[in-house]
Design a protein around this motif. Structure first.
Motif, mmCIF file in Angstrom:
data_model
loop_
_atom_site.group_PDB
_atom_site.id
_atom_site.type_symbol
_atom_site.label_atom_id
_atom_site.label_comp_id
_atom_site.label_asym_id
_atom_site.label_seq_id
_atom_site.Cartn_x
_atom_site.Cartn_y
_atom_site.Cartn_z
ATOM 1 N N ILE A 15 0.858 -1.193 0.175
ATOM 2 C CA ILE A 15 -0.167 0.090 -0.006
ATOM 3 C C ILE A 15 0.747 1.280 0.047
ATOM 4 C CG2 ILE A 15 -1.721 1.252 1.430
ATOM 5 C CD1 ILE A 15 -2.811 -1.168 2.276
ATOM 6 N N ALA A 16 2.208 1.418 0.582
ATOM 7 C CA ALA A 16 2.982 2.312 0.781
ATOM 8 C C ALA A 16 3.294 2.619 -0.658
ATOM 9 C CB ALA A 16 4.084 2.049 1.515
ATOM 10 N N PHE A 17 3.156 1.776 -1.524
ATOM 11 C CA PHE A 17 3.711 2.121 -2.968
ATOM 12 C C PHE A 17 2.545 3.138 -3.792
ATOM 13 C CE2 PHE A 17 6.665 -1.560 -2.869
ATOM 14 C CZ PHE A 17 7.640 -0.876 -2.845
ATOM 15 N N VAL A 30 -4.645 3.969 4.291
ATOM 16 C CA VAL A 30 -5.642 3.186 3.882
ATOM 17 C C VAL A 30 -6.857 4.019 3.351
ATOM 18 C CG1 VAL A 30 -7.396 1.343 4.465
ATOM 19 C CG2 VAL A 30 -4.954 0.985 4.924
ATOM 20 N N PRO A 31 -7.506 4.835 3.888
ATOM 21 C CA PRO A 31 -8.527 5.518 3.462
ATOM 22 C C PRO A 31 -8.283 6.401 2.135
ATOM 23 C CG PRO A 31 -8.117 6.468 5.576
ATOM 24 C CD PRO A 31 -7.121 5.414 5.275
ATOM 25 N N GLY A 49 -12.453 7.365 7.763
ATOM 26 C CA GLY A 49 -11.883 6.326 7.539
ATOM 27 C C GLY A 49 -10.567 6.395 8.431
ATOM 28 N N ILE A 50 -10.157 7.342 8.836
ATOM 29 C CA ILE A 50 -8.820 7.477 9.833
ATOM 30 C C ILE A 50 -9.624 7.105 11.233
ATOM 31 C CG2 ILE A 50 -7.296 8.834 10.878
ATOM 32 C CD1 ILE A 50 -6.869 10.251 8.199
ATOM 33 N N LEU A 51 -10.531 7.484 11.670
ATOM 34 C CA LEU A 51 -10.994 7.640 12.952
ATOM 35 C C LEU A 51 -11.687 6.066 13.417
ATOM 36 C CD1 LEU A 51 -13.218 11.074 13.154
ATOM 37 C CD2 LEU A 51 -11.128 10.335 14.315
ATOM 38 N N LEU A 97 1.709 5.143 9.709
ATOM 39 C CA LEU A 97 1.260 5.497 8.090
ATOM 40 C C LEU A 97 0.274 4.854 7.621
ATOM 41 C CD1 LEU A 97 4.527 7.238 6.594
ATOM 42 C CD2 LEU A 97 2.451 8.324 7.246
ATOM 43 N N LEU A 98 0.134 3.634 7.911
ATOM 44 C CA LEU A 98 -0.968 2.833 7.432
ATOM 45 C C LEU A 98 -2.261 3.179 7.697
ATOM 46 C CD1 LEU A 98 -1.693 0.001 6.170
ATOM 47 C CD2 LEU A 98 -1.512 -0.940 8.377
#
Length: 465
Positions: free
Chosen positions: A215-217, A363-364, A408-410, A358-359
């Motif tokens: 996902i980091a890419f 993700v969101p 999405g973060i919360l 950072l994940l």
């Protein structure tokens, strides 16, 4: 199709601008070699070793977790890659179509910070690898050498990066297979297959690390497919990227786990690699050193494009050139060298903490970007609006995207398990980290619902402008 060897300029002239059809070149298979060769490097080896070092899985469960994480995360990463030929622009500036010209700044800044962190971590590993090959070379000197090497590749740009990874795929692919063979025939421990065990929290944490690696890419993967001809099928781009990235990164992660289990407990991962590979250890370290220098050029390249995107948002009349990209590359390179030399002893540990955190914010974003591209706009965007200071038909802010992103973060926070914070639900289920899965499952349908019911939705369609 134009000849790739003669048509494109040696030094890339484009930065964040649209790549016109006459400047498109290359073949889809280049994506396989880019992501396969680029993923066989010290940092994924060190990260893969954490499954048995930090989370105490045995070899079998460690391999299963690594494969599951890469297979799932690779799907998201490859879906982003398939956007490149369709859009012809870098991934981060495309985020303006989802979040608005100003609303995208937070995501762009996060991506820039992440890739600067990746770059700094890799030059530390380059310094340690060079020191391992030649003990007379101090680690700080090795850090500078690694940074300069990556800087030269990154400044030359897209074409050179692809050429090096075509070569690296064969050299590193053969090298890591030979390395596996040597390790399995020269195991230094009696508990190679029995050390560690299984815990749900450790297994999920390893899956998360592998998924995050893919996902980091996502914020820059389409940067390396945007020069392909626009008639390249989405499926072809997806499969070439997915197979290359999943295969290369899985091999590197598993190599790290195997090397650590084949050597006494407590060794540094790269020291374990050197010991485990015995007489071919110095050669392996040289290969990894060259790999990390080449691979790290991608992180510098992505960080610089993110910074250019940030600046161009406010200085919208500025048309960045290859010279601008080179100047910013030198500035980033210098700052990272200073930071890495000052904190080289514990830099990798801090980096792992950073990527786990950072994940939660990546993700969101990836969910919103993919839903918007494939389900809402179906690949059709107004490129001119993306480069306008007011965002054109996309506006300065997209409230629906920003709301979905915040939610999405919360929703992930209670499910987090990172060195920085452990959520209450994660603590209740013995530390299992489900945050990234929850983030995907909540953000994707939420954004689709919000965007579909938006009264201004039709005004943001390119055929309406």
């Amino acid at each position: 199709m134009p000849n790739i060897e003669s048509s494109p300029p040696i030094i890339e002239k484009h930065t964040i601008g649209y790549v016109p059809p006459e400047d498109r070149h290359g073949k889809v298979r280049d994506l396989f070699t880019l992501w396969f060769g680029g993923n066989i490097a010290p940092l994924p080896i060190v990260t893969g070793a954490l499954g048995v070092q930090l989370f105490h899985l045995n070899l079998v469960w460690g391999i299963v977790a690594i494969l599951v994480g890469h297979l799932i995360g690779g799907v998201l990463m490859a879906l982003h890659s398939a956007q490149g030929p369709q859009m012809g622009i870098p991934q981060m500036i495309q985020s303006r179509a989802q979040f608005g010209s100003l609303g995208s700044l937070l995501v762009v800044a996060i991506a820039g910070i992440m890739y600067i962190g990746f770059f700094a971590s890799n030059i530390v590993l380059a310094g340690k690898s060079l020191h391992g090959v030649a003990a007379s070379v101090p680690v700080p000197v090795g850090i500078v050498v690694g940074a300069i090497g990556s800087g030269i590749i990154g400044i030359i740009g897209y074409r050179f990066i692809h050429i090096l990874n075509r070569i690296g795929t064969w050299v590193l692919g053969i090298g890591i297979v030979v390395g596996f063979g040597y390790i399995f025939s020269h195991i230094h421990t009696a508990d190679f297959l029995t050390r560690g065990g299984f815990t749900l929290s450790g297994w999920l944490a390893t899956v998360s690390l592998a998924a995050l690696w893919q996902i980091a890419f996502a914020p820059y993967v389409s940067d390396y497919s945007r020069y392909l001809p626009e008639n390249v099928p989405v499926a072809a781009t997806f499969w070439a990227t997915w197979l290359g990235s999943v295969l290369g990164s899985s091999l590197a992660f598993i190599f790290g786990a195997v090397a650590v289990l084949a050597t006494p407990i407590g060794m540094d991962t790269m020291e374990a690699v050197k010991l485990a590979t015995g007489s071919i250890g110095p050669l392996m370290l040289i290969l990894f050193l060259l790999s990390v220098i080449s691979h790290n050029a991608l992180n510098l390249y992505g960080a610089v494009l993110s910074l250019i995107t940030l600046v161009q948002t406010f200085v919208w009349r500025w048309i960045p050139t290859g010279r601008s990209r080179a100047a910013i590359s030198v500035i980033v390179l210098t700052c990272c060298c200073i930071a890495a030399i000052g904190a080289s002893e514990d830099f990798i540990g801090h980096f792992v903490d950073l990527v786990l955190a950072l994940l939660v914010v990546l993700v969101p974003w990836t969910a919103i970007n993919l839903i918007d591209f494939y389900a809402i706009h179906k690949g059709h965007y107004d490129i001119t609006s993306i480069f306008r200071v007011d965002g054109g038909i996309y506006g300065r802010y997209n409230p629906q995207a920003l709301l979905a992103y915040a939610i999405g973060i919360l929703v992930q926070i209670p499910f987090m398990n990172t060195p920085l914070y452990v959520g209450p639900i994660s603590a209740h289920i013995n530390g299992a980290d489900l945050s990234w899965l929850i983030g995907l499952l909540v953000t994707s349908p939420l954004y689709y619902w919000l965007a579909s019911r938006d009264s201004a939705y039709r005004r943001r369609q390119p055929n309406a402008c």
